[in-house]
Enzyme design. Structure first.
Site, PDB file in Angstrom:
ATOM      1  N   ASP A 131       0.842  -1.190   0.000  1.00 35.18           N
ATOM      2  CA  ASP A 131       0.000   0.000   0.000  1.00 35.18           C
ATOM      3  C   ASP A 131       0.879   1.243   0.000  1.00 35.18           C
ATOM      4  O   ASP A 131       1.861   1.325   0.753  1.00 35.18           O
ATOM      5  CB  ASP A 131      -0.888   0.025   1.250  1.00 35.18           C
ATOM      6  CG  ASP A 131      -2.339  -0.233   0.928  1.00 35.18           C
ATOM      7  OD1 ASP A 131      -2.846   0.412  -0.006  1.00 35.18           O
ATOM      8  OD2 ASP A 131      -2.972  -1.070   1.591  1.00 35.18           O
ATOM      9  N   ASP A 233      -3.344   4.084  -2.317  1.00 34.84           N
ATOM     10  CA  ASP A 233      -4.468   4.312  -1.415  1.00 34.84           C
ATOM     11  C   ASP A 233      -4.949   5.756  -1.475  1.00 34.84           C
ATOM     12  O   ASP A 233      -4.161   6.692  -1.279  1.00 34.84           O
ATOM     13  CB  ASP A 233      -4.056   3.984   0.022  1.00 34.84           C
ATOM     14  CG  ASP A 233      -5.163   4.282   1.001  1.00 34.84           C
ATOM     15  OD1 ASP A 233      -6.136   3.517   1.022  1.00 34.84           O
ATOM     16  OD2 ASP A 233      -5.060   5.301   1.721  1.00 34.84           O
ATOM     17  N   GLU A 287      -6.510   2.949  -6.796  1.00 37.19           N
ATOM     18  CA  GLU A 287      -7.701   2.783  -5.960  1.00 37.19           C
ATOM     19  C   GLU A 287      -8.685   3.910  -6.248  1.00 37.19           C
ATOM     20  O   GLU A 287      -8.305   5.074  -6.353  1.00 37.19           O
ATOM     21  CB  GLU A 287      -7.352   2.814  -4.476  1.00 37.19           C
ATOM     22  CG  GLU A 287      -8.546   2.485  -3.608  1.00 37.19           C
ATOM     23  CD  GLU A 287      -8.502   3.123  -2.222  1.00 37.19           C
ATOM     24  OE1 GLU A 287      -9.159   2.598  -1.322  1.00 37.19           O
ATOM     25  OE2 GLU A 287      -7.847   4.154  -2.051  1.00 37.19           O
ATOM     26  N   HIS A 354     -10.501  -4.789   2.906  1.00 40.64           N
ATOM     27  CA  HIS A 354     -10.501  -4.399   4.320  1.00 40.64           C
ATOM     28  C   HIS A 354     -11.471  -3.269   4.632  1.00 40.64           C
ATOM     29  O   HIS A 354     -11.723  -2.968   5.812  1.00 40.64           O
ATOM     30  CB  HIS A 354      -9.092  -3.965   4.715  1.00 40.64           C
ATOM     31  CG  HIS A 354      -8.638  -2.747   3.962  1.00 40.64           C
ATOM     32  ND1 HIS A 354      -8.372  -2.766   2.612  1.00 40.64           N
ATOM     33  CD2 HIS A 354      -8.424  -1.466   4.366  1.00 40.64           C
ATOM     34  CE1 HIS A 354      -8.002  -1.560   2.211  1.00 40.64           C
ATOM     35  NE2 HIS A 354      -8.046  -0.752   3.257  1.00 40.64           N
ATOM     36  N   ASP A 355     -12.018  -2.600   3.613  1.00 44.37           N
ATOM     37  CA  ASP A 355     -12.962  -1.504   3.811  1.00 44.37           C
ATOM     38  C   ASP A 355     -14.410  -1.920   3.554  1.00 44.37           C
ATOM     39  O   ASP A 355     -15.301  -1.073   3.544  1.00 44.37           O
ATOM     40  CB  ASP A 355     -12.619  -0.332   2.885  1.00 44.37           C
ATOM     41  CG  ASP A 355     -11.411   0.459   3.359  1.00 44.37           C
ATOM     42  OD1 ASP A 355     -11.157   0.462   4.576  1.00 44.37           O
ATOM     43  OD2 ASP A 355     -10.722   1.059   2.516  1.00 44.37           O
TER      44      ASP A 355
END
Length: 581
Positions: A131, A233, A287, A354-355
């Protein structure tokens, strides 16, 4: 007996190796005229390190824990790992608030552990994608400490500041702040600083060339260590319209349009490509690539020399559950994006990260009756669409939402701050908790379920987040023993995709478009055709394709012992891959 078993294993491995070689030769022949790239063919597995495996009993997953499970990861057949942030951080947002980009967070270990992890991955043929969190830093980063110390500090312009004497700054929404205001007053210099996320995540000022130089140098530090790429990110927010225009009515319905993709974003990415990416053979992932297929293409059009994979959110930003959104509209999302990318550019395919809540809880059915079969169906979808599949850790087991009853059980800064905001306004807290049971990010962050021992084998201590109580039945050890498990089905899917270039590079065609229950599509490449049939419902569902299925053979079905499709009906959550000779 032991010698006989070893001999059988030897011949099995020889056969597998021979078949793999033949498959690779076949693949090379079929796609010789295609624009092939390793990152198009890769299966990417996302690891949330805090929740994967704890090696020292402190309740937090770490790098040594991941190292101890490298053989398991290799057994999945995956090609690359996307690792959530492991940099030094005070953990306001679980590592997405970085205080030192060149050090490893103590919770996760040391740089020596990282070097061993990277070496172990590469020895097993697994690449590492990290990331890159550079829209913002932590407020505990040395840059920000210097920046807030005085208005004349050399680092002042590393962040966005608004002097109080100019009056109240123009309103901007903050995703994580209790007051939903992205400008935070700082008395030390009588000024406001900008934070699109938590107030402990001040936004970096990308208009400052010194900021960009620092970040490019940091990126080279990691790439020179041997990592294989970056996932960018929240980078769509890096460029701001610093004239700070008034937000139009309804802006909150399209935050990326009004907060992201600023006037210089693509300039920064092209500069980043020139200075960094072009010097390495790596995967670069955008992203939140804009708010439309046309926006997404701007990031990954090869002629623009920016990034190479678009990771858009439209396919997951559909509300609480797919059944509420509707499958027909959902099919349209994927078809629109595929059509826009059919000639150039490249997409990611994913249903969870993860979100997001757990894949099977949002898009499938996590009741005991349908959890496993719907999980297999969703995995089939991810592995057979055109694009690079991104697959979240634990979904290969069919892990589900934990659905906490009390706010005290939550860790996520977004959930907790919104709860506090609602409480301050006298809102309905009970209804909010019910909503979070389905939507909170903590649902996907519960510890990985390895076995039936205490805390699912994740830690010998107290886990940082509670373990889902279903770990007694949903775990690796139990599924390793079951040839029909979700885990072993996922492994078969990965091998099918890797051995079938049609599933990687083949054209996509949506079939039976208006069917409310069945997602059907074909993939075709150089005369070879494959058909994918997916029942997204908990009932028997019919389909009408106008194709004679008796001329096909079944490659895989998520119901065991299916030898052929005899009619135009699918069982609940059935997934079938067919090949036409």
């Amino acid at each position: 007996m032991k010698h006989i078993i070893n001999l059988c294993l030897f011949f099995a491995l020889m056969l597998f190796s021979s078949e793999s070689t033949l498959a690779q030769n076949k693949k090379t022949t079929i796609i010789k005229n295609a624009d092939t790239k390793w990152w198009k063919e890769a299966v990417v597995y996302q690891i949330y390190p805090r929740s994967f495996k704890d090696s020292d009993g402190d309740g937090v997953g770490d790098l040594k824990g991941i190292i101890s499970k490298l053989d398991y990861l290799k057994s999945l057949g995956i090609d690359a790992i996307w690792l959530n942030p492991i940099y030094t951080s005070p953990n306001d947002d679980n590592g997405y608030d970085v205080s030192n980009y060149r050090q490893i967070m103590k919770d996760f270990g040391a740089m020596e552990d990282f070097d061993l992890l990277l070496k172990g991955m590469h020895e097993r043929g697994i690449k590492l994608i990290m990331d890159l969190v550079v829209n913002h830093s932590s407020d505990e980063h040395e840059w920000f400490k210097q920046s807030r110390s005085s208005r004349n500090n050399p680092y002042r312009n590393y962040y966005h500041w608004w002097p109080a004497e100019k009056g109240k700054p123009p309103y901007r929404w903050s995703c994580f702040d209790v007051n939903s205001d992205a400008w935070k007053y700082d008395a030390q210099t009588d000024s406001y600083y900008l934070h699109y996320f938590s107030q402990k995540q001040p936004d970096l000022n990308w208009e400052n060339p010194k900021v960009r130089e620092e970040i490019y140098d940091m990126m080279k530090f990691w790439l020179d260590k041997g990592i294989d790429g970056f996932r960018m990110d929240a980078f769509q927010f890096a460029s701001k319209d610093t004239t700070w225009p008034e937000l139009p009515k309804g802006y909150e319905k399209n935050v990326i349009k009004y907060y992201g993709v600023g006037p210089h974003l693509h300039d920064y990415l092209q500069e980043m490509n020139r200075e960094v990416f072009s010097k390495y053979d790596i995967m670069t992932v955008a992203e939140g690539a804009g708010s439309s297929p046309e926006d997404a293409m701007q990031f990954v059009d090869p002629d623009r020399k920016e990034l190479n994979i678009a990771y858009h959110f439209e396919s997951v930003d559909i509300g609480k559950h797919l059944k509420d959104f509707g499958l027909v509209k959902y099919k349209d999302i994927f078809s629109r994006y595929d059509n826009a990318f059919k000639d150039k550019g490249w997409l990611s395919i994913f249903l969870a990260n993860h979100d997001q809540p757990r894949m099977v809880s949002k898009f499938g059915n996590d009741t005991p009756k349908f959890r496993a079969i719907s999980s297999k169906m969703l995995s089939t979808f991810v592995m057979t669409m055109r694009g690079t599949p991104f697959y979240y850790n634990g979904d290969e087991l069919g892990m589900v939402n934990i659905r906490f009853d009390n706010i005290s059980d939550y860790n996520d800064v977004q959930t907790k701050n919104k709860y506090l905001e609602l409480k301050n306004k006298g809102g309905d807290l009970k209804a909010y908790i019910e909503e979070q049971k389905q939507t909170s990010r903590d649902n996907s962050r519960t510890p990985f379920q390895w076995d039936t021992t205490q805390n699912s084998g994740f830690t010998s201590g107290t886990p940082w987040l509670k373990v889902n109580p279903d770990y007694k039945t949903v775990n690796v050890i139990a599924q390793e023993k079951d040839p029909n498990s979700v885990l072993n089905y996922f492994r078969r899917l990965v091998q099918i995709r890797k051995n079938e270039p049609t599933l990687v590079y083949g054209n996509y065609t949506l079939l039976d478009k208006e069917n409310p229950d069945v997602f059907a599509y074909s993939r075709e490449l150089n005369g070879k055709k494959m058909l994918v049939l997916l029942n997204f419902s908990a009932k028997m569902a019919s389909f009408n394709l106008g194709i004679a299925l008796n001329k096909s053979t079944i490659v895989l079905d998520n119901y065991p012992n299916t030898s052929k499709i005899t009619n135009s009906t699918l069982r609940p959550y059935e997934a079938v891959i067919l090949e036409f000779k």
